[in-house]
Each structure stands twice: as C-alpha cells, then as structure tokens.
Design a protein around this motif. Structure first.
Motif, mmCIF file in Angstrom:
data_model
loop_
_atom_site.group_PDB
_atom_site.id
_atom_site.type_symbol
_atom_site.label_atom_id
_atom_site.label_comp_id
_atom_site.label_asym_id
_atom_site.label_seq_id
_atom_site.Cartn_x
_atom_site.Cartn_y
_atom_site.Cartn_z
ATOM 1 N N HIS A 145 0.624 -1.161 -0.275
ATOM 2 C CA HIS A 145 0.167 -0.102 0.189
ATOM 3 C C HIS A 145 0.843 1.187 -0.126
ATOM 4 O O HIS A 145 0.471 2.222 -0.464
ATOM 5 N N ILE A 220 -11.474 -3.647 8.352
ATOM 6 C CA ILE A 220 -11.261 -2.903 6.828
ATOM 7 C C ILE A 220 -10.558 -1.647 7.519
ATOM 8 O O ILE A 220 -9.914 -1.284 6.935
ATOM 9 N N PHE A 223 -7.373 -1.020 8.999
ATOM 10 C CA PHE A 223 -6.104 -0.689 7.644
ATOM 11 C C PHE A 223 -6.300 0.777 7.076
ATOM 12 O O PHE A 223 -5.452 1.525 7.325
ATOM 13 N N GLU A 224 -7.917 1.023 6.613
ATOM 14 C CA GLU A 224 -7.846 2.613 6.248
ATOM 15 C C GLU A 224 -6.799 3.242 7.230
ATOM 16 O O GLU A 224 -6.455 4.492 7.070
ATOM 17 N N ASP A 227 -3.047 3.214 7.373
ATOM 18 C CA ASP A 227 -2.572 3.599 5.973
ATOM 19 C C ASP A 227 -0.978 4.021 5.829
ATOM 20 O O ASP A 227 -0.091 3.382 5.426
ATOM 21 N N MET A 347 -10.405 -1.806 -5.391
ATOM 22 C CA MET A 347 -11.028 -0.983 -4.352
ATOM 23 C C MET A 347 -12.641 -0.722 -3.494
ATOM 24 O O MET A 347 -13.350 -1.532 -2.466
ATOM 25 N N SER A 350 -13.638 -4.390 -2.824
ATOM 26 C CA SER A 350 -12.909 -5.341 -1.478
ATOM 27 C C SER A 350 -13.914 -5.098 -0.526
ATOM 28 O O SER A 350 -14.139 -6.563 -0.142
ATOM 29 N N LYS A 375 -3.810 -5.124 2.521
ATOM 30 C CA LYS A 375 -3.766 -3.357 1.143
ATOM 31 C C LYS A 375 -3.357 -3.829 0.546
ATOM 32 O O LYS A 375 -2.307 -3.775 1.201
ATOM 33 N N TYR A 390 -8.049 -4.997 -2.258
ATOM 34 C CA TYR A 390 -7.211 -5.537 -1.209
ATOM 35 C C TYR A 390 -7.572 -6.987 -1.405
ATOM 36 O O TYR A 390 -8.208 -7.281 -2.569
#
Ligand SMILES: Cc1cc2nc3c(=O)[nH]c(=O)nc-3n(C[C@H](O)[C@H](O)[C@H](O)COP(=O)(O)OP(=O)(O)OC[C@H]3O[C@@H](n4cnc5c(N)ncnc54)[C@H](O)[C@@H]3O)c2cc1C
Length: 469
Positions: A145, A220, A223-224, A227, A347, A350, A375, A390
């Motif tokens: 990512h 998720i 991750f968001e 990142d 994306m 995902s 990701k 993902y």
C-alpha cells in the motif's frame, strides 16, 4: 531429491550442450501438481546461452521453487535451475543499489546487508526465494500500500533472450521488456542479473502493534485508519467465523524502529539479531490431521491467544517471515499437497468480495488454516498481480471437491473485477486468467517480439493459454 537421469553432457539435435541435465520429480511449494522433469543446472552464462539456443525443447527458469503451483514446472519441457548464478557483484552505499546475479536469495541479501543497515524494500512472506523468482512474479510484501511491488525498486534487469542475447532493461531503457519481464513469470527470457535498491534501516527491530478486529468491517476500518502511519500491515482472518463475527481478524502493523526506540541492550547492537532456531516437519501429515475440526479449533485458539498489543518490539525476521522457522511446513497438508488461492479485488468491490468469499468458505466448511488479508496500493506492470484494493490468501488442502469449489470462488472474484495471483495458482481456467489480466494483449506483443517461437514456456503458461496457439 531423487535423481534418475544422466548428469553428463547432453545432445540436442546435432549440437552438444555442456550443462548437466538430470531428471527428477518436481513440484511447487504446494506440492500440487507434481511431475517428472528434466532439469538443467548451468554454471556459466555461456552454458546458459548455449542451451537456450541449442535445446529445441520448451524451457523455463526455476529459482528456489517457492511459487506454489506450476509456474516453475514444465512437463514435458525442461527447466533451467538458475541457483548457481548466486554471486553478489557490487554494492553502492550511497544509493543502496545492489547488483547481483538472479540466483542470489533474499535470505543471502538480508544476511549480508541487514548488519550493514540495509534491507530489501519489498519482501514476500518468505526469505527463501531468489531475486530472479521475485522479479518474475513481481512480488509484493506487507508494504504494498506504500511502496508497490519489487519492480518499483529495480534500477535494471539483464534478461537472456531466446536468441542468447543479454538485454538490459529498466523503466527508462527497453521499458516494454522491463514491464513484461517483471511479473512475466519467466516467459520473456532468463533474468541473469538485477540491480535492486535496498532501503536503509537504523535497527533490525520492528515497532509493531496488534489489534483484534471483531469482524471484516472492523478490520477494513483499521487498515484504512493506519495505512498512512505504518509501512507494513497484514491481517490474519479466522475464516471459520460467521454471522456478525464474519472475518474477525488479528491485524498487525509496524515500522522499522529507530535507534531511540530501542532499550539499552538492543541499542548497543541495533542491527544484530540472535540466530533463529528452526524446526522441521519430518513427515507428511496424514490427510485427517487438517480436517475441518482441527482447522476450526486452530483458528479459535489463534484468535483467543492474541490480545491487543500496542508498541511491541519484534525482531524483523519474526515479523516478516513467521513461517520460515518451520522448515518444510508444506508437509502438514499431507502427501496430496495443497492449493493457495490468492485473489485481489478493486477497491470499490473489496468489501463485498471479502464478505461473499468468507461466507462461501464458512458455508463450505473448508476453513483455511492460514487466511491473510492485505491492502494493495498503486501498481505498474503488464501481468503484475496487485491492483489498488484488498487481497485475500487462503490455503486449502487438496481434497475431493476442492477444484469445483474454487471454480465457484473464481466466478465471484471475476464478477467483481478481481483476479488471481499467477505465482500461487495451480488450477484456474484460461478464461479466468484472460478476463482478470486486461493488459495481456500488450504483454503478448512484447513476448512475440523477443520470443517469436515461444521457446520459454511452462506448465502454467500452456495451461492458461498465455500465448496464442
Ligand atoms: C511461505 C511463502 C510465502 C510467500 N509470500 C509471498 C508474498 O507475501 N508475496 C508474494 O508476492 N509472493 C509470496 N510468495 C510467492 C513467492 O514469493 C513467489 O512465488 C516467488 O516467485 C518465488 O521465487 P522462487 O525463487 O522460489 O521462484 P520459483 O518458484 O522457482 O519460480 C517462480 C517463477 O519465477 C520464474 N523465474 C525464477 N527464476 C527466474 C529467472 N532467473 N529468470 C526468469 N524467470 C525466473 C519461474 O519461471 C516461475 O515462473 C510466497 C511463497 C511462499 C512459499
């Protein structure tokens, strides 16, 4: 490895080839499929050029054999084991660029350069792979990512073409060959040397954080949220979970620690690590050992024994290569082997893709022992696997009914614009491959220009009809 063939000089047509040839049973890391294969192991570039130009059989390069399926197999052709080309040739401290032969392993590079404060920018989940294999698969790591795949960190590649000529390529020189070779699964020629950029590290430790995610939406969201803060991130999913806990996960992220993040003892020798002890799996496990009950129990235990852990220092070898300390771990899937299924979705698709795939797995009671979510970020390359979105990797023991089940997953992945990773694949259909790789026509044009007779061909390339008949 059993050796049944002749090791002396071989004849191909009316020309004598000096490189030794032996016949042995061969497979990828998943041990499915397996085939008896003729293997060359040249020691010099001149020998390699000679066999490429003189042997009329289909050929493909093989590195450490860590691709899971049939990418480095070639029945009924021949494979070229390139692991004798294992010299490091030059290193520039100022740029971090290492020039090396393609049979050098990532492990060799790490052992040599980590103590000097350098590390590969991109590394997959094992260090037991060659530089040539890493480039041919255009591998990704836990930092895709942020840093994309390995091709983004190459200054150049030298490829021996079907004519025997060695052609240098890079993003600026012979760029079409570069973008067809990185991710091209050995089908444009044999990568003989590369210039790989290494990153500077101040310590050999990762400052890592672990968070338990209650379900896939929570994973998720983590991750968001993280990142932009962390170079490395990965999630392990309990794929025996269902309903509101569907996709519950252990998400782990981290950055290389700076010197001031280490305590006194570690700070005194920040780049050295204790050698890891390794265990090995001495036998093929029996088929029932990884039945649905065992896998579900393992998933439950793994989830329960991991707690939210803010700011732990983890030795980078353990962080990047948790499985490398168990040699031959592929034997736990038994003698029939296993299939790794790795898909990626754009994306926008995902979340829905993850949910429907995990639901299908829960319904099928084919829970995967290890299910990994990541990701992906930006990606170049004509056949490179990642796409912004993902990715999910799943291991399935080879059992009756598995292949039709995976065909069902394929249809769902394809409907959402996703694709499967060639370095993991052993069974997808040509239609799935063609639909998933929209730049195939551009890749074929480069392949036709450098290898008009399709001399470089593998079990994978023929199964997927990568080159028109
Ligand atoms: C435990 C484990 C974890 C993994 N984790 C990841 C991961 O996180 N990310 C990821 O991207 N991949 C991952 N992989 C897959 C692995 O990184 C790739 O399959 C890689 O290509 C293996 O390199 P190798 O040297 O073993 O190549 P091989 O398996 O021998 O060959 C793979 C492909 O590269 C070609 N090739 C090899 N050498 C050359 C050469 N010199 N010139 C031209 N072509 C060549 C072969 O023809 C074949 O198509 C993992 C594999 C394992 C076993």
């Amino acid at each position: 490895m059993e050796e049944t063939g002749q090791r002396s000089a071989q004849f191909a047509g009316d020309r004598r080839i000096a490189a030794p040839l032996k016949r042995a049973p061969l497979s990828g890391w998943g041990r499915y499929p397996r085939c008896l294969t003729d293997i060359y192991r040249p020691e010099k570039f001149a020998e390699l050029a000679e066999l490429i130009t003189a042997d009329p059989h289909a050929l493909v390069a093989r590195g450490a054999g860590r691709a899971y399926g049939d990418a480095a197999l070639n029945a009924p052709g021949r494979v070229i084991d390139v692991t004798r080309f294992n010299r490091m040739l030059a290193f520039d401290d100022a740029t971090g660029i290492l020039r090396c032969e393609a049979g050098v392993t990532l492990g060799d590079i790490i052992d040599t350069f980590r103590p000097r404060g350098f590390f590969p920018v991109v590394t997959p989940g094992t260090r037991f792979i060659t530089v040539g294999g890493a480039i041919a698969a255009d591998v990704h790591g836990k930092n895709h990512h942020r840093d994309s795949s390995i091709a983004a960190h190459l200054a150049s590649i030298d490829v021996m073409l079907a004519s025997g000529e060695i052609r240098r390529c890079s993003p600026d020189q012979n760029a079409d060959l570069f973008h067809a070779t990185a991710g091209g699964m050995g089908l444009t020629g044999v990568i003989v040397e590369a210039e790989l950029k290494l990153r500077r590290i101040a310590t050999a430790w990762i400052e890592s954080e672990t968070v338990r995610a209650a379900n896939i939406d929570h994973a998720i969201e983590i991750f968001e949220r993280t990142d932009r803060l962390y170079d490395y991130s990965v999630g392990w999913i309990d794929c025996a979970s269902a309903a509101s806990a569907l996709g519950r996960s252990i998400v782990n992220f981290g950055n290389f620690a700076t010197l001031d993040q280490l305590d006194g003892q570690r700070r005194a020798a920040p780049l050295s690590l204790k050698p890891r002890r390794s265990l090995s799996v001495p036998i093929d496990f029996p088929g029932f050992a990884l039945g649905p009950f065992t896998v579900t129990a393992f998933n439950e235990l793994y989830f329960r024994t991991h707690r939210d852990t803010p700011r732990a220092l983890v030795d980078c070898e353990r962080f990047f290569y948790p499985l490398d300390s168990i040699r031959d771990w592929n034997r736990i899937y038994g003698a029939s082997g296993f299939v790794q299924y790795q898909c990626a979705w754009p994306m926008a698709e995902s979340r829905a893709g993850l949910v429907e795939t995990l639901e299908a797995i829960a319904r099928s009671r084919r829970a995967s022992f290890l299910a990994v979510v990541k990701k992906f970020g930006a990606q170049d390359g004509l056949l490179s696997f990642p796409m912004p979105g993902y990715t999910l990797s799943l291991d399935f023991p080879m059992r009756p009914g598995l292949l039709p089940f995976l065909d069902q997953l394929d249809a769902m992945v394809l409907q959402r614009g996703g694709r499967l990773y060639l370095a993991k694949d052993a069974r997808m259909s040509p239609a799935m491959f063609h639909a998933g790789y929209p730049r195939l026509a551009e890749w074929r044009a480069v392949k036709a220009a450098v290898d008009p007779n399709n001399h470089f061909s593998s079990s994978l390339s023929r199964r997927l009809e990568m080159v028109p008949a």
